[in-house]
Motif scaffolding. Structure first.
Motif, mmCIF file in Angstrom:
data_model
loop_
_atom_site.group_PDB
_atom_site.id
_atom_site.type_symbol
_atom_site.label_atom_id
_atom_site.label_comp_id
_atom_site.label_asym_id
_atom_site.label_seq_id
_atom_site.Cartn_x
_atom_site.Cartn_y
_atom_site.Cartn_z
ATOM 1 N N ALA A 1 -8.738 7.719 -12.490
ATOM 2 C CA ALA A 1 -9.897 8.186 -11.742
ATOM 3 C C ALA A 1 -10.005 9.702 -11.786
ATOM 4 N N GLU A 2 -8.864 10.379 -11.767
ATOM 5 C CA GLU A 2 -8.893 11.842 -11.866
ATOM 6 C C GLU A 2 -9.477 12.266 -13.212
ATOM 7 N N VAL A 3 -9.057 11.581 -14.270
ATOM 8 C CA VAL A 3 -9.577 11.908 -15.607
ATOM 9 C C VAL A 3 -11.073 11.631 -15.673
ATOM 10 N N ALA A 4 -11.481 10.488 -15.108
ATOM 11 C CA ALA A 4 -12.893 10.105 -15.153
ATOM 12 C C ALA A 4 -13.742 10.866 -14.150
ATOM 13 N N ARG A 5 -13.097 11.509 -13.192
ATOM 14 C CA ARG A 5 -13.801 12.241 -12.136
ATOM 15 C C ARG A 5 -14.851 11.358 -11.454
ATOM 16 N N ASP A 6 -14.415 10.143 -11.104
ATOM 17 C CA ASP A 6 -15.378 9.204 -10.533
ATOM 18 C C ASP A 6 -15.315 9.147 -9.004
ATOM 19 N N GLY A 7 -14.514 10.012 -8.388
ATOM 20 C CA GLY A 7 -14.495 10.112 -6.938
ATOM 21 C C GLY A 7 -13.573 9.141 -6.220
ATOM 22 N N ARG A 8 -12.827 8.344 -6.973
ATOM 23 C CA ARG A 8 -11.986 7.335 -6.341
ATOM 24 C C ARG A 8 -10.528 7.762 -6.184
ATOM 25 N N ALA A 9 -10.165 8.868 -6.747
ATOM 26 C CA ALA A 9 -8.741 9.194 -6.830
ATOM 27 C C ALA A 9 -8.074 9.284 -5.465
ATOM 28 N N ALA A 10 -8.719 9.900 -4.496
ATOM 29 C CA ALA A 10 -8.084 10.074 -3.184
ATOM 30 C C ALA A 10 -7.747 8.738 -2.555
ATOM 31 N N ARG A 11 -8.697 7.815 -2.573
ATOM 32 C CA ARG A 11 -8.452 6.503 -1.978
ATOM 33 C C ARG A 11 -7.339 5.755 -2.732
ATOM 34 N N LEU A 12 -7.333 5.886 -4.043
ATOM 35 C CA LEU A 12 -6.323 5.185 -4.830
ATOM 36 C C LEU A 12 -4.930 5.757 -4.598
ATOM 37 N N TRP A 13 -4.825 7.072 -4.469
ATOM 38 C CA TRP A 13 -3.530 7.660 -4.129
ATOM 39 C C TRP A 13 -3.090 7.200 -2.746
ATOM 40 N N ALA A 14 -4.058 7.077 -1.830
ATOM 41 C CA ALA A 14 -3.727 6.588 -0.491
ATOM 42 C C ALA A 14 -3.222 5.151 -0.545
ATOM 43 N N GLN A 15 -3.847 4.332 -1.365
ATOM 44 C CA GLN A 15 -3.379 2.961 -1.548
ATOM 45 C C GLN A 15 -1.957 2.940 -2.110
ATOM 46 N N ALA A 16 -1.704 3.812 -3.078
ATOM 47 C CA ALA A 16 -0.357 3.882 -3.654
ATOM 48 C C ALA A 16 0.661 4.259 -2.590
ATOM 49 N N GLY A 17 0.315 5.261 -1.773
ATOM 50 C CA GLY A 17 1.230 5.666 -0.709
ATOM 51 C C GLY A 17 1.488 4.551 0.281
ATOM 52 N N ASN A 18 0.436 3.820 0.637
ATOM 53 C CA ASN A 18 0.578 2.708 1.564
ATOM 54 C C ASN A 18 1.493 1.632 0.985
ATOM 55 N N ALA A 19 1.336 1.364 -0.309
ATOM 56 C CA ALA A 19 2.173 0.356 -0.958
ATOM 57 C C ALA A 19 3.631 0.802 -1.032
ATOM 58 N N TRP A 20 3.869 2.058 -1.383
ATOM 59 C CA TRP A 20 5.252 2.559 -1.397
ATOM 60 C C TRP A 20 5.874 2.442 -0.013
ATOM 61 N N LEU A 21 5.094 2.771 1.006
ATOM 62 C CA LEU A 21 5.601 2.700 2.375
ATOM 63 C C LEU A 21 5.934 1.268 2.746
ATOM 64 N N ALA A 22 5.052 0.341 2.402
ATOM 65 C CA ALA A 22 5.301 -1.072 2.686
ATOM 66 C C ALA A 22 6.547 -1.571 1.963
ATOM 67 N N GLY A 23 6.826 -0.986 0.807
ATOM 68 C CA GLY A 23 7.990 -1.386 0.027
ATOM 69 C C GLY A 23 9.266 -0.647 0.388
#
Length: 258
Positions: A82-104
């Motif tokens: 998303a960062e490469v595509a500059r489509d505006g989704r990167a922040a939410r996706l990084w947040a999802q990644a953080g949430n998943a790491w935390l859950a794990g």
């Protein structure tokens, strides 16, 4: 127990805006039927040239199956795309990644991903508050309590309707010896989640630290009454036994909301 605002589900509810949104919807439907079916669909999509949304669906499929490291890795791949595509989704996706790491149970990786989410600067309001809340949870797990306090202050300001933010703020204040702050914050949590055993458990811990055994007893009995089969209720029973002198006194074994 109060559950955190689950960023993984939030993404699906928000819905994509890219041209292949129909395939994303089909992929999410496959996840809903069976996580492994969603994994297979997302992988087929990726092999056919799927981009950000294919990776995101793969992350959601792994999350549905509680395969947290795989989910986090998929979300991180989606965020970078998303960062490469500059489509505006990167922040939410990084947040999802953080949430998943935390859950794990990987707080250090969670902090890195959540730092990346905040660095994007695209989140705001309650979502931003929830990112701060997740980072605070990770920082507490890493025993970085002063840093966690900064994030919890942001979380309660930006996401004031979330009782978990107030509960964790109260727990941290108790651990840091600020019982006045702890009392105020657990009151906010109780207003928002009056029937949650973890809130009642923490209220009792705060009362016990204030030397008010009667209030502690009432709170712990309340925890048992509202959710008798919960881990918080089990902890409350243990603490009541200690208070009654029928068990060897020990430090609380859990921190509510952790």
């Amino acid at each position: 127990m109060i559950l955190p605002f689950f960023l993984l589900v939030q993404a699906a509810a928000t819905g994509p805006t890219l041209p292949d949104e129909a395939r994303f919807d089909a992929c999410i439907a496959a996840v809903a039927r069976a996580p492994d079916e969603g994994v297979a669909e997302a992988e087929r999509w990726q092999a056919a040239g799927g981009g950000v949304l294919a990776r995101q669906c793969l992350g959601l499929a792994h999350a549905a199956a509680t395969r947290w490291p795989a989910a986090a890795t998929s979300f991180e791949g989606a965020a970078r795309a998303a960062e490469v595509a500059r489509d505006g989704r990167a922040a939410r996706l990084w947040a999802q990644a953080g949430n998943a790491w935390l859950a794990g149970g990987a707080p250090a990786q969670a902090v890195t991903a959540l730092d990346a989410a905040l660095a994007q600067g695209a989140t705001e309001g309650e979502l931003l508050g929830e990112v701060h809340l997740d980072r605070a949870r990770a920082l507490v797990a890493l025993d970085r309590l002063s840093d966690a306090r900064v994030d919890l202050d942001a979380a309660t300001r930006l996401a004031p309707r979330d009782p978990l933010a107030w509960l964790l703020s109260a727990t941290l204040a108790r651990r840091q010896g600020d019982l006045a702050r702890a009392q105020a914050d657990i009151g906010e949590a109780a207003t928002r989640a009056p029937d949650d055993a973890s809130v009642a458990l923490e209220a009792g811990l705060i009362a016990a630290n204030q030397g008010n055994d009667a209030a502690a007893r009432a709170a712990w009995n309340g925890a048992i009454a509202v959710q008798p089969g919960s881990p918080a209720a089990a902890q409350a029973r243990s603490l009541l036994a200690q208070l009654d002198g029928t068990a060897v006194p020990a430090a609380p074994a859990i921190e509510p909301g952790r």
